[in-house]
Design a protein around this motif. Structure first.
Motif, mmCIF file in Angstrom:
data_model
loop_
_atom_site.group_PDB
_atom_site.id
_atom_site.type_symbol
_atom_site.label_atom_id
_atom_site.label_comp_id
_atom_site.label_asym_id
_atom_site.label_seq_id
_atom_site.Cartn_x
_atom_site.Cartn_y
_atom_site.Cartn_z
ATOM 1 N N ARG A 42 -2.140 7.332 -0.351
ATOM 2 C CA ARG A 42 -1.124 7.832 0.601
ATOM 3 C C ARG A 42 0.266 7.771 -0.029
ATOM 4 O O ARG A 42 1.116 8.614 0.239
ATOM 5 C CB ARG A 42 -1.161 6.999 1.882
ATOM 6 N N SER A 153 -10.800 3.959 6.303
ATOM 7 C CA SER A 153 -9.878 4.295 5.202
ATOM 8 C C SER A 153 -10.425 3.647 3.934
ATOM 9 O O SER A 153 -11.310 2.787 3.995
ATOM 10 C CB SER A 153 -8.475 3.755 5.505
ATOM 11 N N SER A 154 -9.876 4.031 2.799
ATOM 12 C CA SER A 154 -10.368 3.467 1.534
ATOM 13 C C SER A 154 -10.174 1.954 1.496
ATOM 14 O O SER A 154 -11.085 1.215 1.115
ATOM 15 C CB SER A 154 -9.629 4.108 0.365
ATOM 16 N N VAL A 155 -8.982 1.502 1.898
ATOM 17 C CA VAL A 155 -8.730 0.060 1.899
ATOM 18 C C VAL A 155 -9.614 -0.609 2.953
ATOM 19 O O VAL A 155 -10.204 -1.669 2.716
ATOM 20 C CB VAL A 155 -7.236 -0.242 2.182
ATOM 21 N N SER A 175 -11.834 6.643 13.961
ATOM 22 C CA SER A 175 -12.006 7.758 14.898
ATOM 23 C C SER A 175 -13.500 8.047 15.051
ATOM 24 O O SER A 175 -14.322 7.564 14.258
ATOM 25 C CB SER A 175 -11.270 8.999 14.387
ATOM 26 N N LYS A 178 -15.778 9.161 12.116
ATOM 27 C CA LYS A 178 -15.952 8.242 10.975
ATOM 28 C C LYS A 178 -16.680 6.951 11.366
ATOM 29 O O LYS A 178 -16.839 6.060 10.527
ATOM 30 C CB LYS A 178 -14.586 7.932 10.349
ATOM 31 N N TYR A 195 -11.271 4.096 18.249
ATOM 32 C CA TYR A 195 -9.938 4.056 18.870
ATOM 33 C C TYR A 195 -9.539 5.394 19.487
ATOM 34 O O TYR A 195 -8.619 5.471 20.291
ATOM 35 C CB TYR A 195 -8.874 3.562 17.869
ATOM 36 N N TYR A 244 0.328 -3.866 6.342
ATOM 37 C CA TYR A 244 0.412 -3.324 4.977
ATOM 38 C C TYR A 244 0.594 -1.815 4.950
ATOM 39 O O TYR A 244 0.527 -1.200 3.884
ATOM 40 C CB TYR A 244 -0.801 -3.762 4.147
ATOM 41 N N THR A 271 3.187 -6.789 3.445
ATOM 42 C CA THR A 271 3.064 -6.796 1.981
ATOM 43 C C THR A 271 2.882 -5.393 1.415
ATOM 44 O O THR A 271 2.390 -4.495 2.097
ATOM 45 C CB THR A 271 1.878 -7.684 1.535
ATOM 46 N N LEU A 273 1.712 -3.611 -2.630
ATOM 47 C CA LEU A 273 1.141 -4.001 -3.930
ATOM 48 C C LEU A 273 1.980 -3.451 -5.079
ATOM 49 O O LEU A 273 2.256 -4.152 -6.058
ATOM 50 C CB LEU A 273 -0.310 -3.501 -4.022
ATOM 51 N N ASN A 336 -10.311 12.839 4.907
ATOM 52 C CA ASN A 336 -11.089 12.006 3.984
ATOM 53 C C ASN A 336 -11.618 10.767 4.689
ATOM 54 O O ASN A 336 -10.943 10.188 5.532
ATOM 55 C CB ASN A 336 -10.223 11.594 2.783
HETATM 56 N N1 LIG Z 1 0.680 -2.390 1.217
HETATM 57 C C1 LIG Z 1 -0.128 -2.074 0.229
HETATM 58 O O1 LIG Z 1 -0.200 -2.779 -0.761
HETATM 59 C C2 LIG Z 1 -0.980 -0.841 0.326
HETATM 60 C C3 LIG Z 1 -1.829 -0.458 -0.726
HETATM 61 C C4 LIG Z 1 -2.674 0.656 -0.554
HETATM 62 C C5 LIG Z 1 -2.612 1.371 0.630
HETATM 63 N N2 LIG Z 1 -1.716 0.990 1.590
HETATM 64 C C6 LIG Z 1 -1.628 1.691 2.866
HETATM 65 O O2 LIG Z 1 -2.871 1.537 3.513
HETATM 66 C C7 LIG Z 1 -3.067 2.635 4.380
HETATM 67 C C8 LIG Z 1 -4.462 3.198 4.141
HETATM 68 O O3 LIG Z 1 -4.528 3.725 2.833
HETATM 69 P P1 LIG Z 1 -5.866 4.366 2.321
HETATM 70 O O4 LIG Z 1 -5.657 4.876 0.955
HETATM 71 O O5 LIG Z 1 -6.962 3.402 2.548
HETATM 72 O O6 LIG Z 1 -5.984 5.586 3.347
HETATM 73 P P2 LIG Z 1 -7.100 6.693 3.504
HETATM 74 O O7 LIG Z 1 -8.323 6.373 2.754
HETATM 75 O O8 LIG Z 1 -6.471 8.007 3.260
HETATM 76 O O9 LIG Z 1 -7.478 6.572 5.057
HETATM 77 C C9 LIG Z 1 -6.509 6.608 6.060
HETATM 78 C C10 LIG Z 1 -7.221 6.724 7.416
HETATM 79 O O10 LIG Z 1 -6.454 6.047 8.396
HETATM 80 C C11 LIG Z 1 -6.677 6.615 9.661
HETATM 81 N N3 LIG Z 1 -5.393 6.893 10.306
HETATM 82 C C12 LIG Z 1 -4.412 7.733 9.885
HETATM 83 N N4 LIG Z 1 -3.381 7.712 10.744
HETATM 84 C C13 LIG Z 1 -3.723 6.833 11.713
HETATM 85 C C14 LIG Z 1 -3.079 6.392 12.896
HETATM 86 N N5 LIG Z 1 -1.862 6.832 13.237
HETATM 87 N N6 LIG Z 1 -3.724 5.493 13.678
HETATM 88 C C15 LIG Z 1 -4.950 5.027 13.330
HETATM 89 N N7 LIG Z 1 -5.616 5.425 12.226
HETATM 90 C C16 LIG Z 1 -4.994 6.321 11.439
HETATM 91 C C17 LIG Z 1 -7.456 7.919 9.433
HETATM 92 O O11 LIG Z 1 -8.826 7.687 9.778
HETATM 93 P P3 LIG Z 1 -9.367 7.943 11.271
HETATM 94 O O12 LIG Z 1 -9.956 9.334 11.260
HETATM 95 O O13 LIG Z 1 -10.349 6.872 11.509
HETATM 96 O O14 LIG Z 1 -8.169 7.877 12.162
HETATM 97 C C18 LIG Z 1 -7.293 8.144 7.943
HETATM 98 O O15 LIG Z 1 -8.344 8.857 7.371
HETATM 99 C C19 LIG Z 1 -1.947 3.635 4.114
HETATM 100 O O16 LIG Z 1 -0.936 3.403 5.053
HETATM 101 C C20 LIG Z 1 -1.455 3.197 2.740
HETATM 102 O O17 LIG Z 1 -0.118 3.541 2.511
HETATM 103 C C21 LIG Z 1 -0.925 -0.097 1.465
#
Ligand SMILES: NC(=O)c1ccc[n+]([C@@H]2O[C@H](COP(=O)([O-])OP(=O)(O)OC[C@H]3O[C@@H](n4cnc5c(N)ncnc54)[C@H](OP(=O)(O)O)[C@@H]3O)[C@@H](O)[C@H]2O)c1
Length: 351
Positions: A42, A153-155, A175, A178, A195, A244, A271, A273, A336
């Motif tokens: 993202r 989500s991937s995480v 959702s 998924k 949700y 996060y 946090t 990364l 995805n």
């Molecule tokens: N802080 C850190 O170190 C760190 C590191 C990596 C990633 N991240 C963050 O972690 C998050 C997930 O990343 P990812 O790469 O795992 O994402 P991803 O694989 O693209 O999956 C994100 C999923 O979150 C759900 N989503 C999106 N908007 C939403 C909302 N408003 N409410 C509820 N669910 C929602 C969707 O699935 P549904 O169809 O189920 O809604 C979406 O497919 C992102 O915000 C990313 O920036 C943070």
């Protein structure tokens, strides 16, 4: 070398394949890697729009993770763990959407011979983040009930598997379309929360039902503001909330009574990364990439989705890197379920 160029901040169509200088491997602990695959995050979509500038010392080319083959090795001790021709995956602060990328040896992991580079590219960011959230920040303890928002989500998918590995109980939201992935990763039916079609009046009451009123010990939340108050309500006494991501926004919509924090003696931590120092990421890599886990990833390829004994990388789609705009658009539509991978030099997988 070829690289994905963002012509100007904006929509996915503003990206194209272009030419950039080949990076020079002149620092102690760097490696030059020929990139086989990279994967989307993202953060890439935000950086593309000009909303998330790279750290000052990072490449301005997009891309936070990659797999590939080492082609040059710096003179430092850490780098000497690797040699030319090694198959590796790496967590980087930028630069992975390119034919070659400079990586820090301390955040680079050797890949078992039998493990495909295509799947390896999807591991560093999602799995190291999930590991960090649970073990470095969230103080996860065996037996903990963990609420994982965006479980598909991937995480989220990585976090579910790591919670199960360490004897915890994952409770996850996703959702409707998924939900099947939550079940495939071993989330019990009563712990999978839809949700988008929640039969309970709130998330908090869904968690109450899932935990028979006890609440959860830890919440991993990347949605942010919409659930902030409900996350605090869903926590048991002494519980921890780790924030996060802010996919749902940053401004909490309604007033918050801080007594909930006081009464239950809760901890709230946020946090990232990418912004962490290299030494921190190196510690994370060292603790995460053990021989036992390497074998679990290899087992996941051989056996498919085995019940907690092997790990599934959950790559949902691979695009040729020339189709990077389609890949970003897919992620921005939330289509995805797991990782999107870009094939940069896929022939490296066949060596
Ligand atoms: N802080 C850190 O170190 C760190 C590191 C990596 C990633 N991240 C963050 O972690 C998050 C997930 O990343 P990812 O790469 O795992 O994402 P991803 O694989 O693209 O999956 C994100 C999923 O979150 C759900 N989503 C999106 N908007 C939403 C909302 N408003 N409410 C509820 N669910 C929602 C969707 O699935 P549904 O169809 O189920 O809604 C979406 O497919 C992102 O915000 C990313 O920036 C943070």
């Amino acid at each position: 070398m070829q690289a994905i160029i963002v012509q100007e901040p904006g929509p996915p169509e503003n990206m194209c394949l272009g030419q950039r200088h080949l990076p020079v491997c002149d620092e102690q602990n760097t490696l030059l890697v020929q990139v086989a695959y990279t994967a989307l995050n993202r953060a890439d979509t935000l950086q593309r729009q000009g909303l998330y500038p790279p750290p000052p010392d990072a490449s301005d080319i997009l891309g936070l993770e990659l797999s590939g083959i080492v082609c040059e090795v710096g003179p430092g001790a850490e780098a000497s763990r690797f040699k030319r021709g090694d198959r590796v995956m790496s967590l980087v602060t930028g630069g992975a959407y390119a034919a070659y990328c400079l990586v820090d040896a301390a955040t680079t992991m050797a890949i078992p011979d039998s493990f495909p580079l295509r799947l390896a590219a999807s591991i560093p960011e999602a799995w190291l983040t999930a590991y960090q959230l649970l073990h470095f920040v969230g103080n996860f303890q065996p037996g903990d009930k963990v609420l994982i928002h965006a479980g598909a989500s991937s995480v989220g998918l990585a976090a579910i598997q790591l919670v199960r590995e360490m004897g915890g109980v994952p409770i996850a939201t996703a959702s409707t379309k998924k939900q099947h992935l939550l079940h495939e990763m071993g989330v019990a039916p009563q712990h999978a929360i839809d949700y988008t079609n929640n039969p309970y009046p709130s998330l908090e009451s869904a968690v109450e039902a899932a935990t028979e009123g006890g609440g959860v010990d830890l919440v991993l939340c990347c949605v942010g503001a919409p659930y902030f108050g409900q996350n605090l309500q869903a926590l048991a006494k002494g519980g921890r909330l780790v924030l996060y991501g802010l996919m749902g926004g940053s401004l909490v919509p309604s007033p918050l009574d801080l007594r909930v924090l006081m009464k239950k003696m809760l901890q709230v931590t946020a946090t990232t990364l990418r912004g962490r120092p290299c030494e921190y990421k190196a510690r994370l890599v060292e603790r995460f990439w053990t021989e036992e886990r390497r074998q679990k990833f290899v087992g996941g390829v051989k056996n498919g989705r085995e019940k907690g004994e092997s790990f599934e990388t959950n790559v949902c789609r691979t695009f040729p890197w020339g189709d990077v705009a389609l890949a970003h658009a897919m992620m921005e539509r939330n289509e995805n379920a797991g990782k999107i991978v870009l094939a940069v030099t896929p022939s490296l997988d066949e060596r």
